[in-house]
Design a protein around this motif. Structure first.
Motif, mmCIF file in Angstrom:
data_model
loop_
_atom_site.group_PDB
_atom_site.id
_atom_site.type_symbol
_atom_site.label_atom_id
_atom_site.label_comp_id
_atom_site.label_asym_id
_atom_site.label_seq_id
_atom_site.Cartn_x
_atom_site.Cartn_y
_atom_site.Cartn_z
ATOM 1 N N ASP A 171 0.806 -1.621 0.619
ATOM 2 C CA ASP A 171 0.234 -0.138 -0.095
ATOM 3 C C ASP A 171 0.466 1.030 -0.246
ATOM 4 O O ASP A 171 1.662 1.359 1.104
ATOM 5 N N VAL A 172 0.722 2.151 -1.037
ATOM 6 C CA VAL A 172 1.978 3.087 -0.855
ATOM 7 C C VAL A 172 1.869 4.046 0.711
ATOM 8 O O VAL A 172 2.768 4.755 0.892
ATOM 9 N N ASP A 173 0.173 4.063 0.884
ATOM 10 C CA ASP A 173 0.890 5.090 1.854
ATOM 11 C C ASP A 173 1.416 4.496 3.354
ATOM 12 O O ASP A 173 2.254 5.248 3.684
ATOM 13 N N HIS A 174 0.799 3.513 3.435
ATOM 14 C CA HIS A 174 2.046 2.566 4.515
ATOM 15 C C HIS A 174 3.339 2.122 4.104
ATOM 16 O O HIS A 174 4.027 2.615 4.493
ATOM 17 N N ALA A 175 3.803 2.277 2.843
ATOM 18 C CA ALA A 175 5.082 2.745 2.245
ATOM 19 C C ALA A 175 5.702 3.541 2.598
ATOM 20 O O ALA A 175 6.638 4.235 3.473
ATOM 21 N N VAL A 176 5.039 4.639 2.225
ATOM 22 C CA VAL A 176 5.341 6.033 2.671
ATOM 23 C C VAL A 176 5.950 5.768 4.228
ATOM 24 O O VAL A 176 6.607 6.873 4.492
ATOM 25 N N ARG A 177 4.956 5.964 5.087
ATOM 26 C CA ARG A 177 4.940 6.057 5.736
ATOM 27 C C ARG A 177 6.172 5.472 7.179
ATOM 28 O O ARG A 177 6.784 6.132 7.627
ATOM 29 N N LYS A 178 6.586 4.695 6.402
ATOM 30 C CA LYS A 178 7.866 3.368 7.070
ATOM 31 C C LYS A 178 9.450 4.327 6.174
ATOM 32 O O LYS A 178 9.353 4.325 7.170
ATOM 33 N N VAL A 179 9.195 5.437 5.330
ATOM 34 C CA VAL A 179 10.017 5.307 4.688
ATOM 35 C C VAL A 179 10.150 6.380 5.199
ATOM 36 O O VAL A 179 11.244 6.762 5.989
ATOM 37 N N GLN A 180 9.420 7.335 5.761
ATOM 38 C CA GLN A 180 9.071 8.350 6.825
ATOM 39 C C GLN A 180 10.088 8.385 8.241
ATOM 40 O O GLN A 180 10.888 9.260 8.576
ATOM 41 N N SER A 181 9.560 6.897 8.575
ATOM 42 C CA SER A 181 9.710 6.634 10.116
ATOM 43 C C SER A 181 11.070 6.651 9.575
ATOM 44 O O SER A 181 11.986 7.054 10.671
ATOM 45 N N ILE A 182 11.525 5.556 8.695
ATOM 46 C CA ILE A 182 13.212 5.602 8.488
ATOM 47 C C ILE A 182 14.182 6.640 8.860
ATOM 48 O O ILE A 182 15.217 7.179 9.329
ATOM 49 N N ILE A 183 13.850 8.153 8.206
ATOM 50 C CA ILE A 183 14.473 9.002 7.470
ATOM 51 C C ILE A 183 14.416 9.435 9.686
ATOM 52 O O ILE A 183 15.227 10.243 9.715
ATOM 53 N N GLN A 184 13.306 9.627 10.124
ATOM 54 C CA GLN A 184 12.950 10.307 11.777
ATOM 55 C C GLN A 184 14.402 9.629 12.368
ATOM 56 O O GLN A 184 15.150 9.814 13.516
#
Length: 206
Positions: A171-184
């Motif tokens: 799911d694109v939204d879930h994937a993006v939120r995971k990438v954001q968490s990695i960056i943080q």
């Protein structure tokens, strides 16, 4: 941000897994990332723009850039070159801004050799059947090309151990939120900010 230098984030994975979709959605939500547009010799697809989706080069132009050591990485995939301009990445990181690369697996492995301190994220398909559906739905590949890409994908998935993180793109939204968490999370790593904290303690007169 306490980091003196920016962080290089590399998003990679098999062709058709949705790297471009995830990257575009990420950049709608994050205004503190610099995207390094790749160079390629492949034909421009409908709707793509030079200098926006890729920098489009001839084989001769690209090979001259290789000879001049002007690429951080480059790879050949399905008879086309892909690469990342070296100077832009290094200058942007030195200015304290994060750089986000969206590249093929071959290119990511070169970056890992040349810039091992980067953060490597592997975008994983929910299944090979789903990956085949995504590639086929593009309508830009012959049946032979689809089969070749799927064969390549199997080999690329086996290289997942070389990455720091894995994100399933179900799911694109879930994937993006995971990438954001990695960056943080990467910005909170002790070793990235230890130097700045030590400097603060040295400057403290108390």
């Amino acid at each position: 941000m306490m980091d003196e230098n920016g962080i290089l984030f590399i998003l990679s994975g098999p062709s058709g897994v949705g790297k471009g979709t995830v990257r575009k959605e990420l950049f709608k939500r994050a205004d503190d990332l610099a995207y390094s547009i790749s160079m390629t010799t492949r034909e421009r697809r409908a709707g793509e723009k030079d200098g926006v989706d890729y920098f489009y080069k001839t084989n001769e132009e690209f090979e001259q850039l290789i000879a001049d050591n002007q690429l951080l990485e480059y790879a050949q995939f399905v008879n086309n070159y892909y690469g990342t301009p070296r100077k832009y990445v290094e200058d942007t990181l030195a200015a304290g801004k994060d750089v986000f690369l969206e590249i093929e697996v071959q290119g990511a492995m070169q970056v890992k050799e040349n810039f091992p301190e980067g953060v490597f994220i592997f975008l994983f398909p929910p299944s090979l059947e789903e990956l085949k559906t995504r590639i086929t739905s593009r309508g830009t590949e012959s049946q032979n090309a689809v089969l070749k890409r799927l064969k390549e994908a199997r080999g690329e998935i086996e290289m997942m151990d070389a990455y720091d993180y894995v994100v399933v793109n179900d799911d694109v939204d879930h994937a993006v939120r995971k990438v954001q968490s990695i960056i943080q999370s990467e910005h909170c790593r002790r070793e990235r900010i230890a130097k700045q904290y030590k400097r603060l303690l040295e400057d403290d007169e108390l």
